[in-house]
Write a protein that holds these residues in place. Structure first.
Motif, short mmCIF file in Angstrom:
data_model
loop_
_atom_site.label_atom_id
_atom_site.label_comp_id
_atom_site.label_asym_id
_atom_site.label_seq_id
_atom_site.Cartn_x
_atom_site.Cartn_y
_atom_site.Cartn_z
N ALA A 113 0.83 -1.21 0.00
CA ALA A 113 0.00 0.00 0.00
C ALA A 113 0.87 1.26 0.00
CB ALA A 113 -0.94 0.00 1.20
N VAL A 114 1.94 1.25 0.79
CA VAL A 114 2.85 2.40 0.81
C VAL A 114 3.54 2.55 -0.54
CG1 VAL A 114 4.96 3.32 1.85
CG2 VAL A 114 3.16 2.38 3.31
N PHE A 115 3.98 1.44 -1.12
CA PHE A 115 4.61 1.50 -2.44
C PHE A 115 3.63 2.02 -3.48
CE2 PHE A 115 5.90 -0.52 -6.48
CZ PHE A 115 7.14 0.09 -6.62
N THR A 116 2.38 1.61 -3.38
CA THR A 116 1.35 2.09 -4.30
C THR A 116 1.18 3.59 -4.17
OG1 THR A 116 0.20 -0.03 -4.22
CG2 THR A 116 -1.09 1.87 -4.93
N MET A 117 1.18 4.10 -2.96
CA MET A 117 1.03 5.54 -2.76
C MET A 117 2.24 6.31 -3.31
SD MET A 117 -0.73 5.41 0.96
CE MET A 117 -1.44 7.04 1.05
N ILE A 118 3.43 5.74 -3.18
CA ILE A 118 4.62 6.38 -3.75
C ILE A 118 4.52 6.42 -5.27
CG2 ILE A 118 7.12 6.09 -4.08
CD1 ILE A 118 7.18 4.99 -1.17
N VAL A 119 4.10 5.31 -5.87
CA VAL A 119 3.93 5.26 -7.33
C VAL A 119 2.87 6.26 -7.77
CG1 VAL A 119 3.20 3.80 -9.27
CG2 VAL A 119 4.77 2.90 -7.56
N LEU A 120 1.80 6.38 -6.98
CA LEU A 120 0.72 7.33 -7.32
C LEU A 120 1.20 8.77 -7.31
CD1 LEU A 120 -2.35 5.82 -5.47
CD2 LEU A 120 -2.17 6.30 -7.91
N VAL A 121 2.16 9.08 -6.46
CA VAL A 121 2.69 10.44 -6.42
C VAL A 121 3.70 10.67 -7.55
CG1 VAL A 121 4.12 12.03 -5.06
CG2 VAL A 121 2.27 10.75 -3.96
N LEU A 122 4.57 9.70 -7.76
CA LEU A 122 5.64 9.87 -8.74
C LEU A 122 5.18 9.77 -10.19
CD1 LEU A 122 8.60 7.95 -7.08
CD2 LEU A 122 8.25 10.41 -7.26
N LEU A 123 4.22 8.91 -10.45
CA LEU A 123 3.81 8.66 -11.83
C LEU A 123 3.29 9.91 -12.56
CD1 LEU A 123 3.92 6.20 -13.66
CD2 LEU A 123 1.59 5.69 -12.99
N SER A 147 12.86 3.88 -24.87
CA SER A 147 13.12 4.86 -23.82
C SER A 147 12.90 4.22 -22.45
CB SER A 147 12.19 6.06 -23.98
OG SER A 147 12.24 6.89 -22.84
N VAL A 148 13.91 4.30 -21.59
CA VAL A 148 13.82 3.71 -20.26
C VAL A 148 12.72 4.40 -19.45
CG1 VAL A 148 15.08 3.32 -18.10
CG2 VAL A 148 16.24 3.03 -20.29
N THR A 149 12.61 5.71 -19.55
CA THR A 149 11.58 6.44 -18.80
C THR A 149 10.18 6.00 -19.24
OG1 THR A 149 13.08 8.33 -18.71
CG2 THR A 149 10.79 8.73 -18.13
N ALA A 150 9.97 5.84 -20.52
CA ALA A 150 8.66 5.39 -21.02
C ALA A 150 8.34 3.99 -20.52
CB ALA A 150 8.64 5.43 -22.55
N ILE A 151 9.33 3.13 -20.49
CA ILE A 151 9.11 1.77 -20.00
C ILE A 151 8.78 1.79 -18.51
CG2 ILE A 151 10.25 -0.45 -19.60
CD1 ILE A 151 11.73 0.07 -22.30
N LEU A 152 9.48 2.62 -17.73
CA LEU A 152 9.20 2.72 -16.30
C LEU A 152 7.81 3.30 -16.03
CD1 LEU A 152 12.64 3.87 -14.87
CD2 LEU A 152 11.56 1.63 -14.68
N ILE A 153 7.39 4.27 -16.82
CA ILE A 153 6.04 4.82 -16.67
C ILE A 153 5.00 3.74 -16.95
CG2 ILE A 153 4.38 6.42 -17.73
CD1 ILE A 153 6.72 8.40 -18.03
N THR A 154 5.23 2.97 -18.00
CA THR A 154 4.31 1.88 -18.34
C THR A 154 4.27 0.83 -17.24
OG1 THR A 154 4.76 2.26 -20.67
CG2 THR A 154 3.74 0.16 -20.09
N LEU A 155 5.42 0.49 -16.69
CA LEU A 155 5.47 -0.47 -15.57
C LEU A 155 4.74 0.08 -14.35
CD1 LEU A 155 9.12 -1.86 -15.83
CD2 LEU A 155 6.98 -3.03 -16.40
N GLY A 156 4.82 1.39 -14.14
CA GLY A 156 4.08 2.00 -13.04
C GLY A 156 2.58 1.85 -13.21
N TYR A 157 2.08 2.11 -14.41
CA TYR A 157 0.65 1.92 -14.68
C TYR A 157 0.24 0.45 -14.54
CZ TYR A 157 -0.19 6.68 -16.25
OH TYR A 157 -0.33 8.05 -16.31
N LEU A 158 1.08 -0.45 -15.02
CA LEU A 158 0.77 -1.87 -14.89
C LEU A 158 0.75 -2.30 -13.42
CD1 LEU A 158 2.78 -3.40 -17.86
CD2 LEU A 158 0.30 -3.17 -17.64
#
Length: 117
Positions: free
Chosen positions: A38-48, A79-90
């Motif tokens: 849950a904490v990791f999810t909240m971090i991803v929600l802020v950073l994404l 692009s590494v950033t694009a892949i990381l953004i996609t992994l965040g959404y997944l």
């Protein structure tokens, strides 16, 4: 400067997805279940959204490209950033699916003990 962007209904759905995900993470924290996730999810929600905003404001983005068309183009280019953004959404999608699968028995009035019989 005028850039192409997604329609309003898309942004409403996009940020509704974020709000529902935030709600499920906060709910899990209050229930003291899956706290680390849950904490990791909240971090991803802020950073994404922050990373996505700066990524889509890239000077290499054509004025006629929407944010997601640019993201898909950059994924194809590796692009590494694009892949990381996609992994965040997944990950957020995985979080929601796993939350609702785990919480489904409570929503339909069954307890975990009743399901194991």
């Amino acid at each position: 400067m005028y850039w192409e962007t997604m329609p309003e209904w898309f942004w409403i759905a996009h940020y509704s997805f974020f709000l529902v995900t935030l709600g499920t993470a906060v709910f899990s924290l209050f229930k003291r279940q899956r706290i680390k996730l849950a904490v990791f999810t909240m971090i991803v929600l802020v950073l994404l959204p922050v990373v996505g905003f700066f990524f889509s404001a890239s000077p290499s983005r054509a004025l006629t490209q929407t944010e997601y068309r640019f993201l898909f183009t950059q994924i194809q280019e590796g692009s590494v950033t694009a892949i990381l953004i996609t992994l965040g959404y997944l990950y957020l999608l995985f979080w929601l699916i796993s939350f609702f699968i785990k919480s489904a028995p409570a929503f339909i009035g069954r307890t975990n003990g009743e399901l194991n019989k």
